[in-house]
Scaffold this motif. Structure first.
Motif, PDB file in Angstrom:
ATOM      1  N   PRO A   1       0.795  -1.413   0.036  1.00  0.00           N
ATOM      2  CA  PRO A   1       0.305  -0.032   0.402  1.00  0.00           C
ATOM      3  C   PRO A   1       1.039   1.142  -0.022  1.00  0.00           C
ATOM      4  CG  PRO A   1       0.392  -0.433   2.038  1.00  0.00           C
ATOM      5  CD  PRO A   1       1.075  -2.083   1.443  1.00  0.00           C
ATOM      6  N   TRP A   2       0.884   2.409  -0.926  1.00  0.00           N
ATOM      7  CA  TRP A   2       0.639   3.333  -0.762  1.00  0.00           C
ATOM      8  C   TRP A   2      -0.224   4.520  -0.840  1.00  0.00           C
ATOM      9  CZ3 TRP A   2       6.070   4.908  -3.864  1.00  0.00           C
ATOM     10  CH2 TRP A   2       6.900   4.099  -3.780  1.00  0.00           C
ATOM     11  N   ARG A   3       0.601   5.470  -0.223  1.00  0.00           N
ATOM     12  CA  ARG A   3      -0.071   6.952   0.513  1.00  0.00           C
ATOM     13  C   ARG A   3       0.577   7.871  -0.038  1.00  0.00           C
ATOM     14  NH1 ARG A   3      -3.692   8.245   5.838  1.00  0.00           N
ATOM     15  NH2 ARG A   3      -4.691   6.857   5.014  1.00  0.00           N
ATOM     16  N   VAL A   4      -0.028   9.051  -1.194  1.00  0.00           N
ATOM     17  CA  VAL A   4       0.388  10.212  -1.566  1.00  0.00           C
ATOM     18  C   VAL A   4      -0.446  11.011  -0.523  1.00  0.00           C
ATOM     19  CG1 VAL A   4       1.250  11.851  -3.136  1.00  0.00           C
ATOM     20  CG2 VAL A   4       1.345   8.752  -3.351  1.00  0.00           C
ATOM     21  N   VAL A   5       0.504  12.206  -0.404  1.00  0.00           N
ATOM     22  CA  VAL A   5      -0.466  13.797   0.067  1.00  0.00           C
ATOM     23  C   VAL A   5      -0.211  14.525  -0.084  1.00  0.00           C
ATOM     24  CG1 VAL A   5      -0.773  14.745   2.632  1.00  0.00           C
ATOM     25  CG2 VAL A   5      -0.455  11.782   2.419  1.00  0.00           C
ATOM     26  N   ASP A   6      -1.348  15.546  -0.587  1.00  0.00           N
ATOM     27  CA  ASP A   6      -0.597  16.202  -1.383  1.00  0.00           C
ATOM     28  C   ASP A   6      -1.276  17.523  -0.677  1.00  0.00           C
ATOM     29  OD1 ASP A   6      -0.104  18.315  -3.148  1.00  0.00           O
ATOM     30  OD2 ASP A   6      -2.032  17.815  -4.990  1.00  0.00           O
ATOM     31  N   VAL A   7      -0.470  18.748  -0.473  1.00  0.00           N
ATOM     32  CA  VAL A   7      -1.005  20.068   0.781  1.00  0.00           C
ATOM     33  C   VAL A   7      -1.333  20.598  -0.646  1.00  0.00           C
ATOM     34  CG1 VAL A   7      -0.903  19.097   2.644  1.00  0.00           C
ATOM     35  CG2 VAL A   7       1.302  20.157   1.783  1.00  0.00           C
ATOM     36  N   GLY A   8      -1.552  22.102  -0.251  1.00  0.00           N
ATOM     37  CA  GLY A   8      -1.794  23.314  -0.461  1.00  0.00           C
ATOM     38  C   GLY A   8      -0.506  24.043  -0.477  1.00  0.00           C
ATOM     39  N   GLY A   9       0.249  24.383  -1.480  1.00  0.00           N
ATOM     40  CA  GLY A   9       0.927  24.729  -2.303  1.00  0.00           C
ATOM     41  C   GLY A   9       1.132  26.624  -2.045  1.00  0.00           C
ATOM     42  N   GLN A  10       0.083  27.199  -2.150  1.00  0.00           N
ATOM     43  CA  GLN A  10       0.284  29.114  -1.636  1.00  0.00           C
ATOM     44  C   GLN A  10       0.756  29.263  -0.823  1.00  0.00           C
ATOM     45  OE1 GLN A  10      -0.513  30.559  -4.062  1.00  0.00           O
ATOM     46  NE2 GLN A  10      -1.146  29.282  -5.743  1.00  0.00           N
ATOM     47  N   ARG A  11       0.823  30.538   0.147  1.00  0.00           N
ATOM     48  CA  ARG A  11       2.046  30.768   1.081  1.00  0.00           C
ATOM     49  C   ARG A  11       0.527  31.194   2.477  1.00  0.00           C
ATOM     50  NH1 ARG A  11       5.604  35.694   1.442  1.00  0.00           N
ATOM     51  NH2 ARG A  11       7.073  35.246   0.765  1.00  0.00           N
ATOM     52  N   SER A  12      -0.773  31.000   2.067  1.00  0.00           N
ATOM     53  CA  SER A  12      -1.296  30.434   3.429  1.00  0.00           C
ATOM     54  C   SER A  12      -2.465  29.718   3.779  1.00  0.00           C
ATOM     55  CB  SER A  12      -3.160  31.394   2.291  1.00  0.00           C
ATOM     56  OG  SER A  12      -3.364  30.798   1.767  1.00  0.00           O
ATOM     57  N   GLU A  13      -1.731  28.118   2.691  1.00  0.00           N
ATOM     58  CA  GLU A  13      -2.174  26.765   3.243  1.00  0.00           C
ATOM     59  C   GLU A  13      -0.676  25.885   3.614  1.00  0.00           C
ATOM     60  OE1 GLU A  13      -4.136  24.938   2.122  1.00  0.00           O
ATOM     61  OE2 GLU A  13      -5.582  26.529   1.147  1.00  0.00           O
ATOM     62  N   ARG A  14       0.842  26.940   3.754  1.00  0.00           N
ATOM     63  CA  ARG A  14       1.176  25.540   3.657  1.00  0.00           C
ATOM     64  C   ARG A  14       1.821  25.893   5.556  1.00  0.00           C
ATOM     65  NH1 ARG A  14       5.554  29.847   0.724  1.00  0.00           N
ATOM     66  NH2 ARG A  14       4.805  29.553  -1.432  1.00  0.00           N
ATOM     67  N   ARG A  15       0.472  26.140   6.664  1.00  0.00           N
ATOM     68  CA  ARG A  15       0.785  26.162   8.096  1.00  0.00           C
ATOM     69  C   ARG A  15      -0.242  24.873   8.439  1.00  0.00           C
ATOM     70  NH1 ARG A  15      -4.293  27.201   9.351  1.00  0.00           N
ATOM     71  NH2 ARG A  15      -5.861  29.182   7.540  1.00  0.00           N
ATOM     72  N   LYS A  16      -0.993  24.173   6.812  1.00  0.00           N
ATOM     73  CA  LYS A  16      -1.532  22.753   7.518  1.00  0.00           C
ATOM     74  C   LYS A  16      -0.270  21.888   7.248  1.00  0.00           C
ATOM     75  CE  LYS A  16      -6.001  24.916   5.374  1.00  0.00           C
ATOM     76  NZ  LYS A  16      -6.756  24.706   3.891  1.00  0.00           N
ATOM     77  N   TRP A  17       0.741  21.387   6.702  1.00  0.00           N
ATOM     78  CA  TRP A  17       2.165  20.176   6.800  1.00  0.00           C
ATOM     79  C   TRP A  17       1.648  20.100   7.319  1.00  0.00           C
ATOM     80  CZ3 TRP A  17       5.998  22.966   2.097  1.00  0.00           C
ATOM     81  CH2 TRP A  17       5.558  23.166   0.994  1.00  0.00           C
ATOM     82  N   ILE A  18       1.911  20.660   8.654  1.00  0.00           N
ATOM     83  CA  ILE A  18       2.891  19.741   9.957  1.00  0.00           C
ATOM     84  C   ILE A  18       2.093  18.946  10.396  1.00  0.00           C
ATOM     85  CG2 ILE A  18       1.160  22.017  11.306  1.00  0.00           C
ATOM     86  CD1 ILE A  18       5.016  20.436  11.963  1.00  0.00           C
ATOM     87  N   HIS A  19       0.758  19.139  10.270  1.00  0.00           N
ATOM     88  CA  HIS A  19      -0.669  17.986  10.567  1.00  0.00           C
ATOM     89  C   HIS A  19      -0.185  16.661   9.255  1.00  0.00           C
ATOM     90  CE1 HIS A  19      -1.803  20.725  13.261  1.00  0.00           C
ATOM     91  NE2 HIS A  19      -1.820  21.369  11.981  1.00  0.00           N
ATOM     92  N   GLN A  20       0.989  16.350   8.566  1.00  0.00           N
ATOM     93  CA  GLN A  20       1.044  15.608   7.642  1.00  0.00           C
ATOM     94  C   GLN A  20       2.252  15.274   7.551  1.00  0.00           C
ATOM     95  OE1 GLN A  20      -1.176  14.460   6.007  1.00  0.00           O
ATOM     96  NE2 GLN A  20      -2.712  16.189   6.710  1.00  0.00           N
TER      97      GLN A  20
END
Length: 351
Positions: A193-212
């Motif tokens: 099993p593989w899981r790919v996680v894509d998160v928004g790249g705009q500056r306003s989205e980057r704060r969400k990265w930490i949870h991934q």
């Protein structure tokens, strides 16, 4: 009364046991799962990379997907036309007198609903794209914000606006949807099993990265090398490739990733090869001395990123890619396989 309470207690204990077993199984499954975290600045090509994975390792695009993308593509087309009209005005590029009124009407067309657009409206867009002023503005696109695929859609107006239009794979790969929040893509390769996680790249989205960041096997960082002579959407004046380098440096040196292998996709390489023949890399990196040479400029960018992310506890890998070419992404996954295998070996055979 006592028997009733005893039965309720037993039932609750049984349910608690089942929940604990489910959680343990989920934890075990996650430990065996290969998790790729795809990061990069806005418009670097991350979403196109995810679409390519869907083509390579899942069912591709369903009929329902294609219907949904039809609306997106037609809105992309309308948006590109509006951007170019505004660029003509801002850059003092005069339209043909017969098109001035049409340009005003185009600016005021609302977003396309349900994939429908009036015939007169698409004919107006077609007339404008035939105007040499819009072509001139397009040639100066590094001076304003315009998606890379604008000419692709504008050249395909008649087909896109046909009542029977159903997007093909190339249409879908070229369309632009800004990623907001987190997108997950699960698939299997040889039973793993593989899981790919894509998160928004705009500056306003980057704060969400930490949870991934938890349990990431390998990091994939996407860089649009063609942006070396462009400015940010969010903050005009900041070079987009320089912003990508700054973000890469912060990300790979974050405590979560210091020991994690990283695959760098130097994306939009076809556009880069065209641009570098016209404009020197010095516009982004003043110390560069390779002039308008594609190989020297490519090597310089690669070395700058490697220097920023190098340490003794991880390996860096890279590939120059054209995101819309499925064969390029196949090559990327060959590299990802190596990165994952080395990560597993480093951890003693377990993720």
């Amino acid at each position: 009364m006592g028997n009733k309470k005893t039965k309720q207690r037993k039932k609750k204990l049984e349910r608690d046991r089942e929940i604990n077993e489910e959680l343990e199984q989920e934890k075990e499954d996650m430990e065996q799962e290969i998790k790729l975290l795809v990061l990069g600045t806005g418009d670097s090509g991350k979403t196109t990379f995810i679409k390519q994975i869907q083509i390579l390792y899942k069912e591709g695009f369903t009929d329902n997907d294609r219907k949904l993308y039809r609306n997106v593509i037609r809105n992309n087309l309308l948006s590109h036309a509006k951007i170019l009209v505004n660029a003509c005005r801002n850059l003092d590029i005069p339209l043909e007198s017969s098109n001035e009124e049409i340009a005003e009407e185009i600016i005021n067309i609302p977003e396309v609903k349900n994939g429908k657009i009036e015939v007169e409206q698409y004919e107006m867009i077609q007339a404008l794209w035939s105007d040499s002023a819009l072509k001139h503005a397009y040639e100066r696109r590094s001076e304003f914000q315009l998606p890379d695929t604008a000419d692709y859609y504008l050249d395909e107006i008649e087909r896109i606006m046909d009542d029977e239009f159903t997007p093909n794979t190339r249409d879908i790969l070229n369309c632009r949807i800004a990623t907001s929040g987190v997108r997950l893509l699960n698939f299997n390769i040889d039973g793993i099993p593989w899981r790919v996680v894509d998160v928004g790249g705009q500056r306003s989205e980057r704060r969400k990265w930490i949870h991934q960041f938890d349990n990431v096997t390998t990091l994939i960082y996407v860089v649009a090398v063609s942006e070396y002579n462009q400015k940010l959407y969010e903050k005009d004046g900041i070079n987009r490739l320089d912003e990508s380098l700054v973000l890469f440096t912060k990300t790979v040196n974050n405590k979560f990733f210091k020991k994690k292998n990283c695959v760098i996709l130097f994306n939009k390489y076809d556009l880069f090869q065209e641009k570098i023949k016209i404009q020197d890399l010095k516009v982004c990196f003043p110390k560069y001395k390779g002039k308008k040479n594609v190989e020297k400029a490519s090597k310089y960018i690669k070395n700058v990123f490697y220097k920023a992310g190098k340490n003794r506890k991880r390996r860096l890998y890279h590939q120059f890619t054209v995101g819309t070419k499925t064969s390029d992404i196949e090559k990327v996954f060959e590299i990802v396989d190596k990165a994952v295998a080395n990560e597993i070996k480093k951890l003693g055979g377990k993720l």
